[in-house]
Motif scaffolding. Structure first.
Motif, PDB file in Angstrom:
ATOM      1  N   HIS A  57      47.995  -2.483  74.058  1.00  0.00           N
ATOM      2  CA  HIS A  57      47.263  -2.496  75.326  1.00  0.00           C
ATOM      3  C   HIS A  57      47.209  -1.125  75.995  1.00  0.00           C
ATOM      4  CE1 HIS A  57      47.851  -6.901  74.958  1.00  0.00           C
ATOM      5  NE2 HIS A  57      46.777  -6.967  75.709  1.00  0.00           N
ATOM      6  N   GLY A  58      47.711  -0.109  75.335  1.00  0.00           N
ATOM      7  CA  GLY A  58      47.696   1.223  75.939  1.00  0.00           C
ATOM      8  C   GLY A  58      48.622   1.357  77.127  1.00  0.00           C
ATOM      9  N   VAL A  59      49.667   0.522  77.175  1.00  0.00           N
ATOM     10  CA  VAL A  59      50.641   0.544  78.271  1.00  0.00           C
ATOM     11  C   VAL A  59      51.807   1.450  77.886  1.00  0.00           C
ATOM     12  CG1 VAL A  59      52.316  -0.876  79.537  1.00  0.00           C
ATOM     13  CG2 VAL A  59      49.996  -1.731  79.124  1.00  0.00           C
ATOM     14  N   GLN A  60      52.226   2.310  78.813  1.00  0.00           N
ATOM     15  CA  GLN A  60      53.340   3.213  78.551  1.00  0.00           C
ATOM     16  C   GLN A  60      54.667   2.448  78.643  1.00  0.00           C
ATOM     17  OE1 GLN A  60      52.839   6.612  77.626  1.00  0.00           O
ATOM     18  NE2 GLN A  60      50.859   5.601  77.366  1.00  0.00           N
ATOM     19  N   VAL A  61      55.637   2.868  77.838  1.00  0.00           N
ATOM     20  CA  VAL A  61      56.882   2.117  77.678  1.00  0.00           C
ATOM     21  C   VAL A  61      58.060   2.877  78.267  1.00  0.00           C
ATOM     22  CG1 VAL A  61      58.551   1.316  75.946  1.00  0.00           C
ATOM     23  CG2 VAL A  61      56.115   0.814  75.667  1.00  0.00           C
ATOM     24  N   GLY A  62      58.929   2.131  78.942  1.00  0.00           N
ATOM     25  CA  GLY A  62      60.185   2.680  79.440  1.00  0.00           C
ATOM     26  C   GLY A  62      61.335   1.744  79.127  1.00  0.00           C
ATOM     27  N   ALA A  63      62.540   2.301  79.111  1.00  0.00           N
ATOM     28  CA  ALA A  63      63.745   1.504  78.892  1.00  0.00           C
ATOM     29  C   ALA A  63      64.193   0.882  80.209  1.00  0.00           C
ATOM     30  CB  ALA A  63      64.856   2.378  78.320  1.00  0.00           C
ATOM     31  N   HIS A  64      64.686  -0.361  80.116  1.00  0.00           N
ATOM     32  CA  HIS A  64      65.133  -1.104  81.301  1.00  0.00           C
ATOM     33  C   HIS A  64      66.575  -1.551  81.077  1.00  0.00           C
ATOM     34  CE1 HIS A  64      64.500  -3.107  85.013  1.00  0.00           C
ATOM     35  NE2 HIS A  64      64.359  -4.332  84.552  1.00  0.00           N
ATOM     36  N   PRO A  65      67.514  -0.610  81.107  1.00  0.00           N
ATOM     37  CA  PRO A  65      68.916  -0.949  80.817  1.00  0.00           C
ATOM     38  C   PRO A  65      69.596  -1.589  82.015  1.00  0.00           C
ATOM     39  CG  PRO A  65      68.741   1.370  81.370  1.00  0.00           C
ATOM     40  CD  PRO A  65      67.341   0.831  81.366  1.00  0.00           C
ATOM     41  N   GLY A  66      70.577  -2.434  81.728  1.00  0.00           N
ATOM     42  CA  GLY A  66      71.292  -3.114  82.800  1.00  0.00           C
ATOM     43  C   GLY A  66      72.764  -3.258  82.493  1.00  0.00           C
ATOM     44  N   PHE A  67      73.453  -3.973  83.352  1.00  0.00           N
ATOM     45  CA  PHE A  67      74.856  -4.290  83.110  1.00  0.00           C
ATOM     46  C   PHE A  67      74.980  -5.222  81.897  1.00  0.00           C
ATOM     47  CE2 PHE A  67      75.808  -3.561  87.824  1.00  0.00           C
ATOM     48  CZ  PHE A  67      76.535  -2.403  87.591  1.00  0.00           C
ATOM     49  N   GLN A 108      58.424   6.785  77.929  1.00  0.00           N
ATOM     50  CA  GLN A 108      57.986   7.489  79.122  1.00  0.00           C
ATOM     51  C   GLN A 108      59.061   7.609  80.192  1.00  0.00           C
ATOM     52  OE1 GLN A 108      54.087   6.828  81.808  1.00  0.00           O
ATOM     53  NE2 GLN A 108      55.584   5.197  82.108  1.00  0.00           N
ATOM     54  N   HIS A 109      59.866   6.524  80.381  1.00  0.00           N
ATOM     55  CA  HIS A 109      60.719   6.469  81.571  1.00  0.00           C
ATOM     56  C   HIS A 109      61.928   5.580  81.352  1.00  0.00           C
ATOM     57  CE1 HIS A 109      58.166   2.861  81.993  1.00  0.00           C
ATOM     58  NE2 HIS A 109      59.156   2.345  82.696  1.00  0.00           N
ATOM     59  N   VAL A 110      62.814   5.601  82.328  1.00  0.00           N
ATOM     60  CA  VAL A 110      63.962   4.696  82.370  1.00  0.00           C
ATOM     61  C   VAL A 110      64.042   4.110  83.775  1.00  0.00           C
ATOM     62  CG1 VAL A 110      66.472   4.463  82.211  1.00  0.00           C
ATOM     63  CG2 VAL A 110      65.258   5.992  80.633  1.00  0.00           C
ATOM     64  N   LYS A 111      64.169   2.788  83.829  1.00  0.00           N
ATOM     65  CA  LYS A 111      64.362   2.108  85.109  1.00  0.00           C
ATOM     66  C   LYS A 111      65.559   1.171  84.997  1.00  0.00           C
ATOM     67  CE  LYS A 111      62.484  -1.452  88.148  1.00  0.00           C
ATOM     68  NZ  LYS A 111      61.349  -2.361  88.430  1.00  0.00           N
ATOM     69  N   PRO A 112      66.659   1.458  85.694  1.00  0.00           N
ATOM     70  CA  PRO A 112      67.794   0.534  85.673  1.00  0.00           C
ATOM     71  C   PRO A 112      67.373  -0.846  86.177  1.00  0.00           C
ATOM     72  CG  PRO A 112      68.437   2.632  86.633  1.00  0.00           C
ATOM     73  CD  PRO A 112      66.941   2.653  86.515  1.00  0.00           C
ATOM     74  N   HIS A 113      68.080  -1.856  85.705  1.00  0.00           N
ATOM     75  CA  HIS A 113      67.739  -3.238  86.024  1.00  0.00           C
ATOM     76  C   HIS A 113      68.659  -3.841  87.086  1.00  0.00           C
ATOM     77  CE1 HIS A 113      66.927  -7.540  85.515  1.00  0.00           C
ATOM     78  NE2 HIS A 113      68.226  -7.720  85.414  1.00  0.00           N
ATOM     79  N   GLY A 114      68.100  -4.725  87.892  1.00  0.00           N
ATOM     80  CA  GLY A 114      68.859  -5.665  88.714  1.00  0.00           C
ATOM     81  C   GLY A 114      69.948  -5.071  89.570  1.00  0.00           C
ATOM     82  N   ALA A 115      71.158  -5.602  89.402  1.00  0.00           N
ATOM     83  CA  ALA A 115      72.285  -5.174  90.231  1.00  0.00           C
ATOM     84  C   ALA A 115      72.590  -3.693  90.036  1.00  0.00           C
ATOM     85  CB  ALA A 115      73.522  -6.009  89.892  1.00  0.00           C
ATOM     86  N   TYR A 117      70.473  -1.269  89.415  1.00  0.00           N
ATOM     87  CA  TYR A 117      69.454  -0.552  90.198  1.00  0.00           C
ATOM     88  C   TYR A 117      69.799  -0.585  91.684  1.00  0.00           C
ATOM     89  CZ  TYR A 117      64.615   0.335  91.939  1.00  0.00           C
ATOM     90  OH  TYR A 117      63.491   0.805  92.578  1.00  0.00           O
ATOM     91  N   ASN A 118      70.125  -1.769  92.177  1.00  0.00           N
ATOM     92  CA  ASN A 118      70.404  -1.910  93.610  1.00  0.00           C
ATOM     93  C   ASN A 118      71.684  -1.196  94.015  1.00  0.00           C
ATOM     94  OD1 ASN A 118      68.098  -3.493  94.098  1.00  0.00           O
ATOM     95  ND2 ASN A 118      69.152  -5.358  93.483  1.00  0.00           N
ATOM     96  N   MET A 119      72.728  -1.283  93.183  1.00  0.00           N
ATOM     97  CA  MET A 119      73.974  -0.599  93.499  1.00  0.00           C
ATOM     98  C   MET A 119      73.791   0.916  93.472  1.00  0.00           C
ATOM     99  SD  MET A 119      76.678  -3.001  91.393  1.00  0.00           S
ATOM    100  CE  MET A 119      78.141  -2.028  91.827  1.00  0.00           C
ATOM    101  N   ALA A 120      73.042   1.419  92.503  1.00  0.00           N
ATOM    102  CA  ALA A 120      72.835   2.860  92.377  1.00  0.00           C
ATOM    103  C   ALA A 120      71.985   3.420  93.518  1.00  0.00           C
ATOM    104  CB  ALA A 120      72.185   3.184  91.042  1.00  0.00           C
ATOM    105  N   ILE A 142      61.226  10.109  82.697  1.00  0.00           N
ATOM    106  CA  ILE A 142      61.107   9.894  84.136  1.00  0.00           C
ATOM    107  C   ILE A 142      62.135   8.852  84.546  1.00  0.00           C
ATOM    108  CG2 ILE A 142      59.585   9.072  85.990  1.00  0.00           C
ATOM    109  CD1 ILE A 142      57.213   9.931  84.155  1.00  0.00           C
ATOM    110  N   LEU A 143      62.842   9.092  85.648  1.00  0.00           N
ATOM    111  CA  LEU A 143      63.789   8.120  86.189  1.00  0.00           C
ATOM    112  C   LEU A 143      63.130   7.395  87.358  1.00  0.00           C
ATOM    113  CD1 LEU A 143      66.661   6.929  86.260  1.00  0.00           C
ATOM    114  CD2 LEU A 143      67.291   8.795  87.818  1.00  0.00           C
ATOM    115  N   VAL A 144      63.128   6.070  87.306  1.00  0.00           N
ATOM    116  CA  VAL A 144      62.507   5.253  88.357  1.00  0.00           C
ATOM    117  C   VAL A 144      63.577   4.825  89.345  1.00  0.00           C
ATOM    118  CG1 VAL A 144      61.166   3.166  88.843  1.00  0.00           C
ATOM    119  CG2 VAL A 144      60.788   4.435  86.708  1.00  0.00           C
ATOM    120  N   SER A 145      63.284   5.008  90.641  1.00  0.00           N
ATOM    121  CA  SER A 145      64.271   4.654  91.666  1.00  0.00           C
ATOM    122  C   SER A 145      63.562   4.152  92.912  1.00  0.00           C
ATOM    123  CB  SER A 145      65.137   5.865  92.029  1.00  0.00           C
ATOM    124  OG  SER A 145      64.413   6.777  92.830  1.00  0.00           O
TER     125      SER A 145
END
Length: 256
Positions: A57-67, A108-115, A117-120, A142-145
């Motif tokens: 779909h031509g969508v850029q991909v990022g990692a969504h790591p979590g606890f 493309q990017h990294v976005k932490p997940h859930g708790a 993300y909120n704690m950080a 890219i870091l998403v915050s």
């Protein structure tokens, strides 16, 4: 110059026989996908399928790591040492990067997940560990915050590009924090309301708070959740509203 904004979604969060969220419905209407990396959701086959779908779909991909919290879907606060957190993040980002590389899809990017993300957003120690882990893997990521968070500041200090994020389907408090999911009104599920909110975010830089008043926001990317009821329709309404306002949807790599 026209306004540019990214629309992102947390995807690939099912695992084994469990399907979570509407990945197939969301992929055609977003610009960037945050793909779960196996700790809070996802598994190797789901990760591969999601990255392949994004590429189609031509969508850029990022990692969504979590606890490491599959049972709690990564939404429970956890206490990890710096080494545990940093190495776990490198493990997750690296796994998705390897899968993406085999499919010819850039990360493309990294976005932490859930708790996490909120704690950080408010914990300087966590924010610095996350930023250092991302930079160690690839300083071009890219870091998403959350706008105005500790995580964003840590990302800049680590030499990363930072995408400021706002939420199209979540209610805000006057403080700028998101309303907890257990509270009434935390999710916004009316397409017309979502469209109005998102246009105000991007054009005026404000959003109405659930507990009264307005919150100032400055966003490169707007997040929608694939497990929000009717999520694809919400994104389509937001896109239509943004288009009428002269805003172009683009992956965050073009926006930041």
């Amino acid at each position: 110059m026209a306004h540019l904004v990214d629309i992102n979604c947390d995807l690939g969060e099912g695992f084994g026989t469990y399907t979570i969220g509407d990945d197939d419905g969301m992929m055609p209407v977003i610009a960037s996908a945050n793909v779960a990396c196996g700790f809070h959701g996802g598994d190797p086959l789901v990760m591969e399928r999601t990255v392949r779908l994004a590429g189609e779909h031509g969508v850029q991909v990022g990692a969504h790591p979590g606890f490491p919290d599959l049972a709690g879907f990564g939404r429970r606060d956890m206490e990890l040492s710096n080494d545990e957190l940093r190495t776990g993040l490198i493990y997750q980002i690296g796994a998705l990067a390897a899968i993406a590389r085999t499919l010819g899809v850039p990360l493309q990017h990294v976005k932490p997940h859930g708790a996490l993300y909120n704690m950080a957003a408010r914990d300087e120690r966590l924010a610095r560990v996350i930023a250092s882990a991302v930079a160690a893997v690839d300083s071009r990521l890219i870091l998403v915050s959350l706008d105005g968070s500790m995580l964003g500041r840590a990302g800049h200090e680590a030499g990363l590009r930072v995408a400021r994020e706002a939420f199209g389907d979540r209610a805000y408090q006057r403080s700028g924090a998101l309303v907890g999911r257990s509270h009434a009104g935390a999710l916004v599920t009316d397409p017309a309301a979502v469209a109005r909110r998102v246009v105000r975010m991007v054009i005026d830089g404000v959003i109405d708070a659930l507990d009264g008043g307005e919150v100032r926001v400055s966003a490169h990317t707007i997040c929608f959740h694939g497990d929000t009821p009717g999520a694809p329709a919400l994104v389509r309404a937001a896109r239509e509203g943004l288009s009428r306002a002269g805003v172009e949807i683009a992956p965050m790599g073009r926006v930041v």
